[in-house]
Design an enzyme around this catalytic site. Structure first.
Site, mmCIF file in Angstrom:
data_model
loop_
_atom_site.group_PDB
_atom_site.id
_atom_site.type_symbol
_atom_site.label_atom_id
_atom_site.label_comp_id
_atom_site.label_asym_id
_atom_site.label_seq_id
_atom_site.Cartn_x
_atom_site.Cartn_y
_atom_site.Cartn_z
ATOM 1 C CG HIS A 195 0.101 0.175 3.108
ATOM 2 N ND1 HIS A 195 0.143 -0.454 3.055
ATOM 3 C CD2 HIS A 195 -0.028 0.874 3.743
ATOM 4 C CE1 HIS A 195 0.786 -1.929 3.883
ATOM 5 N NE2 HIS A 195 0.622 -0.064 4.522
ATOM 6 C CG HIS A 217 1.355 5.740 4.171
ATOM 7 N ND1 HIS A 217 0.792 5.303 5.067
ATOM 8 C CD2 HIS A 217 1.995 4.109 4.150
ATOM 9 C CE1 HIS A 217 0.893 4.521 5.802
ATOM 10 N NE2 HIS A 217 2.335 3.638 5.214
HETATM 11 P P1 AMP Z 1 2.485 0.186 7.323
HETATM 12 O O1 AMP Z 1 2.731 0.103 8.693
HETATM 13 O O2 AMP Z 1 2.484 1.158 6.159
HETATM 14 O O3 AMP Z 1 1.930 -1.024 6.647
HETATM 15 O O4 AMP Z 1 0.499 1.222 7.302
HETATM 16 C C1 AMP Z 1 -0.418 0.683 8.284
HETATM 17 C C2 AMP Z 1 -1.608 1.618 8.004
HETATM 18 O O5 AMP Z 1 -2.648 1.061 7.998
HETATM 19 C C3 AMP Z 1 -1.528 2.400 9.179
HETATM 20 O O6 AMP Z 1 -1.011 3.481 9.071
HETATM 21 C C4 AMP Z 1 -3.244 2.296 9.698
HETATM 22 O O7 AMP Z 1 -2.907 3.636 10.597
HETATM 23 C C5 AMP Z 1 -3.424 2.090 9.232
HETATM 24 N N1 AMP Z 1 -4.695 0.899 9.620
HETATM 25 C C6 AMP Z 1 -4.122 -0.304 10.241
HETATM 26 N N2 AMP Z 1 -5.984 -0.906 10.291
HETATM 27 C C7 AMP Z 1 -6.436 0.003 9.513
HETATM 28 C C8 AMP Z 1 -7.950 -0.293 9.211
HETATM 29 N N3 AMP Z 1 -9.023 -0.618 9.722
HETATM 30 N N4 AMP Z 1 -8.156 0.357 8.528
HETATM 31 C C9 AMP Z 1 -7.551 1.836 7.895
HETATM 32 N N5 AMP Z 1 -6.372 1.874 8.162
HETATM 33 C C10 AMP Z 1 -5.336 0.746 8.838
#
Ligand code: AMP
Length: 144
Positions: free
Chosen positions: A107, A109
């Site tokens: 993903h 950001h």
């Molecule tokens: P990463 O740490 O780069 O893998 O990013 C994962 C992202 O997913 C983080 O910014 C979290 O805040 C976000 N995240 C985790 N669970 C959820 C959820 N249920 N809905 C939306 N975002 C989420």
């Protein structure tokens, strides 16, 4: 979890893609799903997730799927900028836990930045209010 590991089909983003876990959508087409981050580091923090791949990170993304996916990342970034008019925009992604990754489905950001505002904590703290996220998602989606 290391940089190299098996793809877990039960990671939370895979569940969102299957409709098993809710999310506040911004874009949903045949290539990608974009939705509001539940722990926004800044107002308007949006995530863009590729569909139909078992890629834990950028290194594992099939090259032929990268172009269409990055088009969606750019499309959402443009929409976030138009909707929220931040001073700047971070577009980033992490590969492996030591790099900051917490969910193991690729993903990007998209994080609006404004002069004098520091980023909130990554992937933690209090979850955002769903109605607030819906309002932001509607504003962003209007430019997609
Ligand atoms: P990463 O740490 O780069 O893998 O990013 C994962 C992202 O997913 C983080 O910014 C979290 O805040 C976000 N995240 C985790 N669970 C959820 C959820 N249920 N809905 C939306 N975002 C989420």
């Amino acid at each position: 979890m290391t940089l190299h590991d098996q793809y877990d089909p039960d990671n939370i983003f895979a569940k969102m893609l299957r409709g098993e876990v809710p999310c506040v959508k911004v874009l949903d087409d045949d290539v990608a799903l974009a939705f509001m981050d539940i722990f926004p580091q800044a107002e308007g923090h949006t995530l863009v997730v590729p569909k139909d791949v078992e890629a834990r990170n950028l290194l594992e993304m099939p090259a032929e799927k990268l172009g269409p996916y990055m088009e969606r990342v750019q499309k959402v970034a443009v929409a976030v900028e138009k909707a929220l008019k931040p001073d700047g925009l971070v577009v980033t992604q992490f590969n492996g836990a030591p790099a900051g990754q917490t969910v193991y489905h690729l993903h990007f950001h998209i994080i609006p930045r404004n002069e004098g505002e520091s980023l909130r904590r990554h992937a933690g703290g209090d979850p955002a209010d769903t109605e607030t996220l819906k309002g932001l998602a509607d504003r962003i989606a209007a430019y997609i």
